[in-house]
Design an enzyme around this catalytic site. Structure first.
Site, PDB file in Angstrom:
ATOM      1  N   ASP A  27       8.108   8.555   4.316  1.00  0.00           N
ATOM      2  CA  ASP A  27       8.403   8.509   2.991  1.00  0.00           C
ATOM      3  C   ASP A  27       9.164   9.981   2.534  1.00  0.00           C
ATOM      4  OD1 ASP A  27       7.960   8.256  -0.180  1.00  0.00           O
ATOM      5  OD2 ASP A  27       7.967   6.186   0.798  1.00  0.00           O
TER       6      ASP A  27
ATOM      7  N   GLY B  53       0.869  -1.090   0.050  1.00  0.00           N
ATOM      8  CA  GLY B  53       0.054  -0.066  -0.015  1.00  0.00           C
ATOM      9  C   GLY B  53       0.839   1.420  -0.172  1.00  0.00           C
ATOM     10  N   LYS B  54       0.295   2.412  -0.242  1.00  0.00           N
ATOM     11  CA  LYS B  54       1.019   3.685  -0.198  1.00  0.00           C
ATOM     12  C   LYS B  54       0.062   4.527  -0.277  1.00  0.00           C
ATOM     13  CE  LYS B  54       5.536   4.520  -0.623  1.00  0.00           C
ATOM     14  NZ  LYS B  54       6.537   3.937  -0.161  1.00  0.00           N
ATOM     15  N   GLY B  55       0.480   5.910   0.569  1.00  0.00           N
ATOM     16  CA  GLY B  55      -0.141   7.068   0.584  1.00  0.00           C
ATOM     17  C   GLY B  55       0.791   8.186   0.045  1.00  0.00           C
TER      18      GLY B  55
END
Length: 392
Positions: free
Chosen positions: A110, A73-75
């Site tokens: 990140d 997943g990533k945001g």
């Protein structure tokens, strides 16, 4: 490519800023991947990053580990991390997606976002950590929390261990690969683009291995010294966004515009900041023998194809920079002690195994390093799915 499990687009009610969450895959109901702040961030970008996290999780799978990989997943939030409103926007974004963070998405720092800032905002929202979804599944959650807290408290030469492991892995990936080319570190030169957590640590550990780091680039420009930069002095002179105080430079250090990092002749070039920084038009300028992707998605596909025609291989991001994510879970699941020695030893062993496996397969089958790494990640992901009873 199969569709993502979940894609969310959020609009900040105060500023109109867009934010995104993409869960590419779930394993045992869980996904893993960081949250970035970057002006110009798009849903497409976050989708690609989430797919990359699925590959990273699969790539490091070892049946002997306690750590059983998660989904990817990533945001991302479309805002400059230096914007005075960035933390407030981050707070509203996390509040809006809090149910996903609590139940499925385990996140961390990140590009453009420090872990301490993320932890502070999470605490304000009632979260003990940004990986509560994993802790909820662990029978030894209190011990796992303690291990992670101890690991982040470790200081290595003035830098938190958590800020070093990703870049340390990038450095080891580059060293392992150039050794296959017949080079030894003392005969190797490197250029690093970006001087934050990944780039700074990559530069540090390349230099400690004997590699001459001859240029680094931050957003204020390029710093170059063909005899070798004093990496430790530059690390001591950088701010929280990885920008180096130019008053710390030596008389023999020269400066140039940031974009000149592509032109410097070297053995290793490490793009370790933003995505999409090597385009097809840039490929002819690359003066390196090998590209080691420290950042996520720094090389566009047509640029990689152009580099390959020039005989310049690209060690892909989901292999080269996998260790930040893997380290978190090795600590949480108890595969390593919360110490620098245990962390670096595990990274050394796993990264060398991955590079050798991927490079040997690529040479045997006549495919690119990326194709080989993708195949390995796919095989490992299938093994994980079979282990947890997922089919199809």
């Amino acid at each position: 490519m199969s569709p993502s499990f979940l894609e969310t687009t959020w609009t900040d009610p105060v500023t109109g800023t867009k934010g995104y969450v993409v869960l590419d895959t779930l394993v045992r109901g869980l996904a893993s991947g960081g949250l970035r702040l970057r002006k110009g961030c798009t849903l497409e970008e976050v989708r690609g990053l989430a797919q990359g996290m699925t590959r990273k999780e699969g790539l490091v799978y070892d049946p002997a580990d306690n750590y059983l990989p998660l989904g990817g997943g990533k945001g991302g939030i479309d805002i400059d991390p230096g914007d005075p409103q960035a933390v407030d926007v981050l707070r509203r974004f996390l509040a809006a997606v809090l149910p996903v963070v609590k139940e499925q998405w385990n996140t961390g720092e990140d590009f453009g976002l420090r872990q301490e800032t993320l932890d502070k905002v999470a605490a304000e929202l009632g979260l003990a950590s940004t990986v509560e979804a994993v802790f909820a599944t662990l029978p030894d959650a209190p011990a796992a929390r303690d291990r992670l807290a101890k690991a982040f408290a470790v200081d290595v030469d003035g830098v938190s261990l958590g800020d070093l492991v990703g870049g340390y892995g990038v450095a080891q990936a580059g060293i392992a690969y150039v050794e296959r080319l017949g080079l030894i570190p003392s005969e190797t030169t490197a250029v690093v683009q970006g001087f934050g957590s990944i780039g700074g640590a990559a530069a540090r550990y390349l230099a400690k291995a004997g590699v001459r780091v001859i240029a680094v680039a931050d957003r204020d420009g390029l710093i170059r010294n063909d005899a070798a930069l004093d990496v430790e002095a530059l690390l001591a002179a950088r701010d929280g966004l990885g920008v180096i105080d130019r008053s710390a430079l030596r008389p023999t250090d020269s400066t140039a515009p940031t974009e000149a990092w592509l032109d410097v002749p070297c053995d290793l070039v490490v793009p370790a900041a933003m995505s999409y920084v090597i385009t097809a038009e840039d490929a002819a300028r690359v003066g390196a023998r090998v590209v080691v992707e420290g950042a996520n998605m720094p090389t566009l596909a047509d640029a990689e194809a152009a580099l390959l025609t020039r005989g310049i291989p690209v060690l892909p991001d989901f292999l080269a920079n996998v260790m930040t994510n893997a380290w978190w879970w090795w600590v949480v699941f108890g595969d390593i002690a919360p110490t620098a020695e245990s962390s670096f030893a595990k990274i050394d062993t796993v990264m060398r195994r991955l590079v050798d496996t991927v490079a040997t397969d690529a040479e045997t089958r006549g495919v690119t390093l990326r194709s080989s790494a993708l195949a390995l990640a796919g095989r490992n992901s299938a093994a994980v799915q079979a282990r947890v009873g997922i089919t199809g």
